[in-house]
Design a protein around this motif. Structure first.
Motif, PDB file in Angstrom:
ATOM      1  N   MET A 140       0.845  -1.155  -0.056  1.00 37.83           N
ATOM      2  CA  MET A 140      -0.014   0.082  -0.098  1.00 37.83           C
ATOM      3  C   MET A 140       0.968   1.315   0.035  1.00 37.83           C
ATOM      4  O   MET A 140       1.877   1.151   0.808  1.00 37.83           O
ATOM      5  N   THR A 141       0.610   2.140  -0.813  1.00 44.33           N
ATOM      6  CA  THR A 141       1.146   3.567  -0.937  1.00 44.33           C
ATOM      7  C   THR A 141       0.963   4.295   0.331  1.00 44.33           C
ATOM      8  O   THR A 141      -0.316   4.561   0.221  1.00 44.33           O
ATOM      9  N   ILE A 142       2.001   4.862   0.973  1.00 37.05           N
ATOM     10  CA  ILE A 142       1.553   5.771   2.032  1.00 37.05           C
ATOM     11  C   ILE A 142       1.635   7.236   1.538  1.00 37.05           C
ATOM     12  O   ILE A 142       2.485   7.526   0.869  1.00 37.05           O
ATOM     13  N   ARG A 143       0.707   8.073   1.783  1.00 35.06           N
ATOM     14  CA  ARG A 143       0.501   9.198   1.339  1.00 35.06           C
ATOM     15  C   ARG A 143       1.518  10.204   2.169  1.00 35.06           C
ATOM     16  O   ARG A 143       1.591  10.108   3.295  1.00 35.06           O
ATOM     17  N   GLY A 163      -5.596  12.551  17.331  1.00 37.42           N
ATOM     18  CA  GLY A 163      -6.739  12.143  16.673  1.00 37.42           C
ATOM     19  C   GLY A 163      -6.911  13.027  15.264  1.00 37.42           C
ATOM     20  O   GLY A 163      -5.788  13.933  15.086  1.00 37.42           O
ATOM     21  N   ASP A 164      -7.661  12.614  14.360  1.00 36.65           N
ATOM     22  CA  ASP A 164      -7.642  13.487  13.238  1.00 36.65           C
ATOM     23  C   ASP A 164      -8.731  14.318  13.091  1.00 36.65           C
ATOM     24  O   ASP A 164      -9.272  14.525  11.681  1.00 36.65           O
ATOM     25  N   ALA A 185      -1.044  10.387  17.434  1.00 38.25           N
ATOM     26  CA  ALA A 185      -0.527  11.763  17.197  1.00 38.25           C
ATOM     27  C   ALA A 185      -0.637  12.109  15.619  1.00 38.25           C
ATOM     28  O   ALA A 185      -0.337  11.389  14.694  1.00 38.25           O
ATOM     29  N   PHE A 186      -1.096  13.339  15.279  1.00 39.78           N
ATOM     30  CA  PHE A 186      -1.478  13.979  14.006  1.00 39.78           C
ATOM     31  C   PHE A 186      -0.690  15.235  13.833  1.00 39.78           C
ATOM     32  O   PHE A 186      -1.028  16.005  14.818  1.00 39.78           O
ATOM     33  N   MET A 187      -0.079  15.405  12.844  1.00 39.87           N
ATOM     34  CA  MET A 187       0.583  16.760  12.478  1.00 39.87           C
ATOM     35  C   MET A 187      -0.644  17.686  11.686  1.00 39.87           C
ATOM     36  O   MET A 187      -1.345  17.223  10.745  1.00 39.87           O
ATOM     37  N   ARG A 188      -0.930  18.662  12.393  1.00 35.41           N
ATOM     38  CA  ARG A 188      -1.784  19.695  11.825  1.00 35.41           C
ATOM     39  C   ARG A 188      -1.146  20.765  11.514  1.00 35.41           C
ATOM     40  O   ARG A 188      -0.608  21.674  12.103  1.00 35.41           O
ATOM     41  N   VAL A 189      -1.167  20.817  10.028  1.00 36.94           N
ATOM     42  CA  VAL A 189      -0.518  22.312   9.479  1.00 36.94           C
ATOM     43  C   VAL A 189      -1.480  23.161   8.730  1.00 36.94           C
ATOM     44  O   VAL A 189      -2.527  22.606   8.162  1.00 36.94           O
ATOM     45  N   GLU A 190      -1.384  24.262   9.319  1.00 34.39           N
ATOM     46  CA  GLU A 190      -2.323  25.372   8.493  1.00 34.39           C
ATOM     47  C   GLU A 190      -1.476  26.195   7.584  1.00 34.39           C
ATOM     48  O   GLU A 190      -0.577  26.803   7.808  1.00 34.39           O
ATOM     49  N   PHE A 227      -8.775  36.228   4.703  1.00 39.66           N
ATOM     50  CA  PHE A 227      -7.905  35.264   5.335  1.00 39.66           C
ATOM     51  C   PHE A 227      -8.305  34.030   5.166  1.00 39.66           C
ATOM     52  O   PHE A 227      -9.502  33.690   5.573  1.00 39.66           O
ATOM     53  N   THR A 228      -7.519  33.189   4.389  1.00 35.92           N
ATOM     54  CA  THR A 228      -8.058  31.786   4.237  1.00 35.92           C
ATOM     55  C   THR A 228      -7.114  30.815   5.117  1.00 35.92           C
ATOM     56  O   THR A 228      -5.902  31.087   5.313  1.00 35.92           O
ATOM     57  N   ILE A 229      -7.480  29.854   5.519  1.00 35.07           N
ATOM     58  CA  ILE A 229      -7.030  28.565   6.501  1.00 35.07           C
ATOM     59  C   ILE A 229      -7.284  27.541   5.970  1.00 35.07           C
ATOM     60  O   ILE A 229      -8.416  27.035   5.922  1.00 35.07           O
ATOM     61  N   ARG A 230      -6.281  26.702   5.334  1.00 38.16           N
ATOM     62  CA  ARG A 230      -6.444  25.237   4.925  1.00 38.16           C
ATOM     63  C   ARG A 230      -5.931  24.241   5.822  1.00 38.16           C
ATOM     64  O   ARG A 230      -4.523  24.522   6.115  1.00 38.16           O
ATOM     65  N   ILE A 231      -6.567  23.258   6.180  1.00 26.11           N
ATOM     66  CA  ILE A 231      -5.902  22.373   7.288  1.00 26.11           C
ATOM     67  C   ILE A 231      -5.409  21.113   6.625  1.00 26.11           C
ATOM     68  O   ILE A 231      -6.222  20.584   5.743  1.00 26.11           O
ATOM     69  N   HIS A 232      -4.170  20.763   6.785  1.00 28.74           N
ATOM     70  CA  HIS A 232      -3.692  19.413   6.608  1.00 28.74           C
ATOM     71  C   HIS A 232      -3.298  18.650   7.670  1.00 28.74           C
ATOM     72  O   HIS A 232      -2.783  18.941   8.556  1.00 28.74           O
ATOM     73  N   LEU A 233      -3.803  17.434   7.689  1.00 19.07           N
ATOM     74  CA  LEU A 233      -3.695  16.548   8.671  1.00 19.07           C
ATOM     75  C   LEU A 233      -3.106  15.301   8.314  1.00 19.07           C
ATOM     76  O   LEU A 233      -3.424  14.553   7.414  1.00 19.07           O
ATOM     77  N   ASP A 234      -2.117  14.915   8.849  1.00 20.99           N
ATOM     78  CA  ASP A 234      -1.134  13.526   8.507  1.00 20.99           C
ATOM     79  C   ASP A 234      -0.701  12.822   9.963  1.00 20.99           C
ATOM     80  O   ASP A 234      -0.314  13.571  10.958  1.00 20.99           O
ATOM     81  N   PRO A 235      -0.878  11.613   9.953  1.00 26.37           N
ATOM     82  CA  PRO A 235      -0.394  10.998  11.165  1.00 26.37           C
ATOM     83  C   PRO A 235       1.200  11.171  11.340  1.00 26.37           C
ATOM     84  O   PRO A 235       2.023  11.255  10.321  1.00 26.37           O
ATOM     85  N   LEU A 236       1.329  11.317  12.556  1.00 33.79           N
ATOM     86  CA  LEU A 236       3.167  11.684  12.747  1.00 33.79           C
ATOM     87  C   LEU A 236       3.725  10.542  12.259  1.00 33.79           C
ATOM     88  O   LEU A 236       4.818  10.529  11.684  1.00 33.79           O
TER      89      LEU A 236
END
Length: 311
Positions: free
Chosen positions: A1-4, A199-200, A231-236, A251-260
């Protein structure tokens, strides 16, 4: 499986915490669309149905500026994201979904900013200038990062940022931010912020200070201690753009969530993990408390050192 792999990695040292870090942004990259578009919009629709008062606010005289936002977004989405958006002029739709108006509760169907918010994954905040500075005049915030839209509504920037260490009223960063807002003209700019959460969940309004570890009496994110699982990395990814007619700022805010743990499969995992550790260790007590990492930093550092050591 490819990990994103993560889309953005500001924890590599390119966007340090508790700095302003604004950079020019090419307008072609203004709005981001990825494979999570439909589930993110579905979550926004759910929040609008369940808690509309918590995710949307507006001053009565902001409707014209809200329409400006919709008028800017529509042709951009059609031109830059034709695989996900279609339409003509300001009449744009997400392919495969009902119109944004049909997906809103009746009380919000005439609010252009609410309609615009159901076209994109970004949250949309309107800032307006008055004698106190730039205040939050309207906003769609479905994916907050530990703050409340209702609490910040109507407040100027220096009060909005009051809980942030070093950014409160009277500080140099607060003055710089106001000057940057004043100086923003035709250009678009971006910055990144990041944190670690348990959590996500995209809807994440609870302040870090409200999460207290019983053993240390300090803010915590991981009460169960399982960093690998939770643990998830939350990038704004944040952008600023002045509206041409109203001179309000969007002002725009886009959330990216990835497991640590996805860092373990990253080709640059040693560098990323080492930089992550360096920045965590550089945070002082007040900054750790604000980020909710005081009780968890040592465990996070150990986990990241393990990733760096496996390279």
């Amino acid at each position: 499986m490819t990990i994103r792999q993560p889309t953005h990695t500001p924890y590599d040292g390119s966007s340090k915490l508790f700095t302003i870090g604004l950079k020019p942004l090419e307008i072609e990259r203004w709005i981001e669309v990825d494979e999570f578009l439909l589930p993110h919009l579905a979550e926004k629709q759910r929040l609008y149905a369940d808690i509309p008062e918590k995710v949307f606010v507006e001053e009565a005289d902001t409707r014209d500026a809200q329409s400006e936002v919709l008028a800017l977004l529509s042709p951009h989405l059609i031109a830059k994201h034709p695989r996900s958006h279609c339409g003509t002029g300001s009449d744009v739709e997400v392919i495969g979904l009902a119109t944004a108006t049909d997906r809103l509760p009746p009380t919000l169907r005439n609010a252009p900013l609410a309609r615009a918010s159901l076209l994109v994954q970004e949250d949309l905040i309107l800032m307006r200038r008055d004698e106190r500075g730039w205040r939050l005049a309207a906003g769609s915030l479905c994916f907050p990062s530990s703050w409340s839209l209702q609490e910040k509504f109507g407040k100027p920037l220096q009060e909005i940022h009051a809980p942030v260490p070093g950014f409160g009223p009277g500080t140099r960063p607060a003055e710089l931010i106001n000057r940057m807002f004043d100086g923003l003209q035709g250009q678009t700019v971006e910055r990144f912020n990041w944190s670690i959460q348990a959590g996500d969940a995209l809807y994440h309004p609870l302040s870090n200070i409200q999460r207290i570890d019983r053993a240390t009496n300090r803010p915590t994110r991981f009460a169960d201690g399982d960093i690998n699982a939770h643990a998830f990395m939350r990038v704004e990814r944040q952008t600023l753009r002045k509206l041409p007619v109203s001179s309000d700022i969007l002002f725009t805010i886009r959330i990216h969530l990835d497991p640590l743990k996805v860092l373990d499969a990253h080709p640059d995992r040693a560098t990323l993990a080492a930089s992550f550790v360096e920045q965590l260790l550089a945070l002082d007590q007040q900054q750790l408390d604000y980020k909710g990492l005081t009780a968890d930093r040592d465990r996070l550092v150990a986990f990241l050192n393990g990733i760096a050591g496996s390279a």
